[in-house]
Design an enzyme around this catalytic site. Sequence first.
Site, PDB file in Angstrom:
ATOM      1  N   LYS A  53      25.901  15.939  16.873  1.00 23.33           N
ATOM      2  CA  LYS A  53      26.830  16.961  16.354  1.00 23.33           C
ATOM      3  C   LYS A  53      27.823  17.353  17.440  1.00 23.33           C
ATOM      4  O   LYS A  53      29.018  17.472  17.185  1.00 23.33           O
ATOM      5  CB  LYS A  53      26.047  18.193  15.867  1.00 23.33           C
ATOM      6  N   GLN A  97      19.328  24.843  14.521  1.00 18.93           N
ATOM      7  CA  GLN A  97      18.668  23.615  14.097  1.00 18.93           C
ATOM      8  C   GLN A  97      17.241  23.908  13.637  1.00 18.93           C
ATOM      9  O   GLN A  97      16.482  24.579  14.336  1.00 18.93           O
ATOM     10  CB  GLN A  97      18.669  22.609  15.259  1.00 18.93           C
ATOM     11  N   ASP A 120      26.421  25.709   7.713  1.00 14.83           N
ATOM     12  CA  ASP A 120      25.340  24.981   7.039  1.00 14.83           C
ATOM     13  C   ASP A 120      25.230  25.393   5.566  1.00 14.83           C
ATOM     14  O   ASP A 120      24.604  24.699   4.770  1.00 14.83           O
ATOM     15  CB  ASP A 120      23.998  25.286   7.725  1.00 14.83           C
TER      16      ASP A 120
END
Length: 293
Positions: A53, A97, A120
Site C-alpha cells: 500500500k 490493518q 476502507d
Amino acid sequence: MPAELLDGVAVARTIRDEVARDVLVQKARGVIPGLAVVLVGEDAASSVYVRNKGRACEEAGMHSVTIRMPVTTTQGELLAVVDQLNADPAIHGMLVQMPLPVQCNADEVIRRIDPAKDVDGFHPINAGKLIIGEKDGFAPCTPAGVMELLRRYEVKTAGADVVIIGRSNIVGKPMASLLIQPGIDATVTICHSRTRDLITHTRRADILIAAIGRAKFVTADMVKPGATVIDVGINRVDEPRAKNGYVLAGDVDFTTVSEVAGKITPVPGGVGPLTIAMLLRSTLVAASRVVVA
Ligand code: NDP
C-alpha cells in the site's frame, strides 16, 4: 471454450495511472493526497499488504505514512494514534490493518476513525451511506474494485441475476449494496453457510461472486454455462515445492470452472490488485473533498 480472463492487474494499472494523473490536479490546488496505514503487530501477510500500500501510494505521487506499533499495543494507545491521524491535515485517508491483537477492539477502532478519512469504508456511517445510496461516503475497496472490473469489461448488470457467496461486512454485504443501486440494477441473492441447497442458487447466476475463504470451493457443476465468475478468495494452500511452502488459490476451482464460465477472474491477478487501486482512488477522493481556503 475456455472463459475470457478478467485481467485485474491491467485494470488496476489503468486505475492507478488515472489516480496518479488526478493527484497532479490536487497538487496544483495545493493538496497532496495523504494515506496513513496503521499496523499493529508483525503478522507476515499484513506486513506485505501494508508495504504494498505504501509503495503504491508513493508511485501515485501521494504522501504515505506507515505507523508500526508493537503487538503489545493497548486499545488506548491505538485510539490515541487514530485521534492524532484524524487531526492531521496532511492525512486524507487512513486505515488500521486488520486483524488486530486480541487486546484491541476492532469495532471501537473503526468507529473512532473520522468517517471522512475512512477510505476502507468500514465505519457504520459509510456502511449506512452505501446502503441508502449517498455518494459522499466510501465503499469498501474490494467490492468497489469488483464493480470497476465489471464496468470496464462491460459485463451487463441491469436485470442480471447475481449470486454472492459470503455475507461479510467487508465483501459480501457491501457487494450486494453496490449491485442493487439504481443504474446498476442487478437482482442479488446473498448466500452463506446456512443457505439451503446452495447449488440451486449458484446455477442460476449470470454473475457469481465467491467470497468464502475456502480454496476451490466453487466447482464447475455449480456454475451456469457462460456466467461471469468473480473470485474474491485468497487462500494459502500448502505446496512443498513452492518457495514459501504454499501457493495462493481462490475460492473457485479455476481449472474446471474456466471451461464452463463465460468470463472469470484468476487468483492471483484478479480482484486482489484492484483492492489497492481502489484504496488509492478513495484517498484521492477524500483529498479532493478538502476545501482549500
Ligand atoms: P469471512 O470469513 O468474513 O466470510 C466468509 C463468508 O463465507 C461467510 O459469510 C460464511 O458464511 C461464508 N461461508 C463459509 N463457508 C461456506 C459454505 N460452506 N457455504 C456457503 N457460504 C459459506 O471472509 P471475508 O469476506 O473476509 O473474505 C472472503 C475471502 O475473500 C477470503 O478468502 C479472503 O482472504 C478474501 N478477501 C480478499 C480480498 C482481496 O483483496 N481480494 C479482500 C478481502 C477478503 P457465515 O456468515 O454463515 O459464516
